[in-house]
Design a protein around this motif. Structure first.
Motif, PDB file in Angstrom:
ATOM      1  N   VAL A   1      10.146  14.651 -10.155  1.00  0.00           N
ATOM      2  CA  VAL A   1       9.810  15.562 -11.258  1.00  0.00           C
ATOM      3  C   VAL A   1      10.638  16.842 -11.171  1.00  0.00           C
ATOM      4  N   ILE A   2      10.801  17.395  -9.982  1.00  0.00           N
ATOM      5  CA  ILE A   2      11.585  18.623  -9.806  1.00  0.00           C
ATOM      6  C   ILE A   2      13.012  18.421 -10.307  1.00  0.00           C
ATOM      7  N   LEU A   3      13.648  17.332  -9.894  1.00  0.00           N
ATOM      8  CA  LEU A   3      15.045  17.105 -10.275  1.00  0.00           C
ATOM      9  C   LEU A   3      15.195  16.828 -11.765  1.00  0.00           C
ATOM     10  N   ARG A   4      14.228  16.092 -12.362  1.00  0.00           N
ATOM     11  CA  ARG A   4      14.326  15.829 -13.801  1.00  0.00           C
ATOM     12  C   ARG A   4      14.246  17.131 -14.594  1.00  0.00           C
ATOM     13  N   LEU A   5      13.273  17.981 -14.248  1.00  0.00           N
ATOM     14  CA  LEU A   5      13.130  19.241 -14.970  1.00  0.00           C
ATOM     15  C   LEU A   5      14.326  20.163 -14.720  1.00  0.00           C
ATOM     16  N   LEU A   6      14.830  20.170 -13.488  1.00  0.00           N
ATOM     17  CA  LEU A   6      16.026  20.970 -13.192  1.00  0.00           C
ATOM     18  C   LEU A   6      17.208  20.483 -14.024  1.00  0.00           C
ATOM     19  N   GLY A   7      17.366  19.183 -14.155  1.00  0.00           N
ATOM     20  CA  GLY A   7      18.450  18.636 -14.976  1.00  0.00           C
ATOM     21  C   GLY A   7      18.342  19.091 -16.422  1.00  0.00           C
ATOM     22  N   ILE A   8      17.119  19.140 -16.946  1.00  0.00           N
ATOM     23  CA  ILE A   8      16.915  19.587 -18.330  1.00  0.00           C
ATOM     24  C   ILE A   8      17.278  21.062 -18.470  1.00  0.00           C
TER      25      ILE A   8
END
Length: 507
Positions: free
Chosen positions: A20-27
């Motif tokens: 979840v952290i990496l997905r939101l960071l990517g966004i």
């Protein structure tokens, strides 16, 4: 059901947390690079409002050499800073961000994102001087060490190193507590609970729901201040606590950020602040709310996980570096002379944060206006340049902009509380509007003079207030004129030309 049960009873794991952290960071990265794609050329391009070439030369002269400039302000643009270079960095960053948002991340990808965005921040001058810019570089740096070296899969062989999870919590702690302390020390209207009587109306870029928030009963607005204290001064102390306390603290912080998101347009700040708070939650928490297919993949990853001693060793080294670099930010946070949104090292690895240490009690707006008339007297027909986010038209409801950022609008919110002397690039903007420069006019919602440039441009200072809902005129705002912020000037104004030549903006 079995997977959920296991994740709730076994020792905490953080596979879903990393996901979840990496997905939101990517966004967030994708939005930040998209902003650069659309705005970086008119802002700092070769013909921009603050040309990068001039800035790099000034920095080089001040620091002694380009090499010294690079050490103090690391950026790829010291080697190549044409408009093509600016767009190349922005596009490469955007493409890599989309890859991370889609679920694919490793050390090289996240390192490249960190380096490219840091390059933009160090070149961005006034436009990139906000706390969330260095907050994104710090968050992006920590994320590098969540991932394996090369394995890009969403659920790779190696578990996220626990030291890095703790570093994310440390980041959340500093962001929230720093914000709380700067408010408590900075303005009595925070301490007496009345800050929200003014905040919604005077915040930089209001949003579609801002007026609803502003006209809530005063009792509700005082409760909002208490919730602010809970989220910023109490919750941070529990992000390192036992599991239940950690989950409650993380939930309070996330809910607080979501409330701010609903109430206005603060760029990607609040989405970015949610990211480190997600480290408060373990897989047992996520197993209750994420789709079953993800939960099963995470449990399968736990079952086949291998230990990577190099990955863990690196994580501990990074933790040691962050601990040493945290000394100055902690001293700053505890100081009665606390400074917010400040970096203490050239790479912005550990920073101080804070927001709205003081809240203005009136909303000032600078509106650029032009006319094709040959006079600037009372008979002149002045047309306003409509901002994309800042209010201009009195019957216009504020749009939803965030997490996107409008750099010109943000800077003009600050400029309205100061003078053109502190924002000299506004005179360069006036010059460009006088010549219908497409880059400059593109920073506004539209060009009121599409066929030929205006004869004169002026900037007028107004005081805006939110109009009560249901008023018979159907107004969203009311305003009163205060006076000229920049008096009317034409393209052949000698003082304007001389000033711009002296600054190197006009040859």
């Amino acid at each position: 059901m079995e997977a959920t049960h296991n994740m709730n009873t076994a020792p905490p794991t953080y596979w879903l947390t990393r996901f979840v952290i990496l997905r939101l960071l990517g966004i967030v990265y994708a939005v930040a690079f998209l902003v650069a794609i659309n705005q970086i050329i008119p802002l700092i391009g070769s013909n921009g409002l603050l040309p990068l070439g001039s800035y790099l030369k000034q920095a080089s002269d001040a620091l002694g050499s380009p090499g010294a400039g690079f050490v103090r302000l690391p950026s790829v643009f010291w080697f190549w800073h044409s408009d093509a270079a600016l767009l190349t960095v922005a596009w490469v960053g955007f493409i890599l961000s989309c890859l991370v948002a889609a679920g694919y991340a490793n050390v090289p990808i996240l390192t490249m994102l960190w380096l490219l965005y840091m390059s933009i921040v160090h070149a961005g001058q006034d436009w990139y001087g906000y706390g969330w810019e260095i907050q994104l570089t710090e968050t992006g740096f920590l994320a590098i060490f969540l991932c394996p070296l090369l394995d890009m899969r969403p659920f790779p062989r190696y578990a996220p190193p626990m030291p890095v999870i703790v570093l994310f919590r440390w980041l959340a702690f500093r962001i929230m507590l720093g914000s709380g302390l700067i408010k408590y020390r900075g303005d009595k209207i925070w301490r007496n609970g009345t800050a929200l009587y003014y905040y919604f109306e005077t915040q930089p870029l209001p949003g579609p729901l801002t007026r609803w928030f502003h006209f809530l009963p005063h009792a509700a607005l005082k409760i909002g201040v208490w919730f602010n204290w809970l989220a910023e001064l109490v919750a941070p102390w529990f992000v390192f606590g036992p599991r239940l306390a950690r989950h409650i603290a993380g939930s309070v912080i996330v809910l607080f950020q979501l409330a701010i998101i609903l109430s206005g347009n603060l760029s990607f700040l609040n989405w970015l602040t949610i990211i480190p708070a997600l480290a408060c939650f373990d897989d047992g928490f996520w197993a209750r709310i994420l789709p079953g297919v993800l939960v099963r993949k995470a449990e399968a990853a736990v079952g086949r996980a291998e230990e990577s001693k190099p990955m863990l060793t690196t994580a501990w080294v990074v933790a040691g570096i962050v601990a040493l670099l945290s000394i100055q930010p902690v001293i700053n946070m505890l100081s009665t002379e606390q400074v917010m949104n400040t970096s203490f090292d050239p790479l912005e690895l550990v920073n101080s944060y804070g927001a709205f240490g003081s809240v203005g009690q009136e909303r000032l707006n600078v509106i650029f206006e032009g006319t094709t008339n040959d006079t600037t007297g009372g008979k002149a027909n002045w047309k306003p340049y409509i901002y994309k986010g800042l209010p201009v038209l009195l019957n216009q409801r504020p749009p939803q902009i965030a997490p996107y950022q409008l750099h010109l609008d943000w800077q003009m919110w600050f400029a309205a509380m100061s003078s053109p002397d502190q924002y000299p690039w506004t005179l360069n903007l006036v010059w460009k509007l006088l010549h219908n420069d497409p880059g400059a006019t593109g920073l506004f919602a539209g060009n009121p003079f599409p066929s030929k440039p205006p004869r004169y441009i002026r900037a007028v200072l107004y005081r805006y207030k939110l109009a009560k809902p249901g008023n018979p005129q159907g107004l969203y705002w009311t305003r009163e004129e205060i006076g000229d912020w920049i008096p009317a000037v034409s393209a052949d104004d000698e003082r304007l030309v001389k000033f711009l030549e002296g600054a190197g903006w006009v040859k």
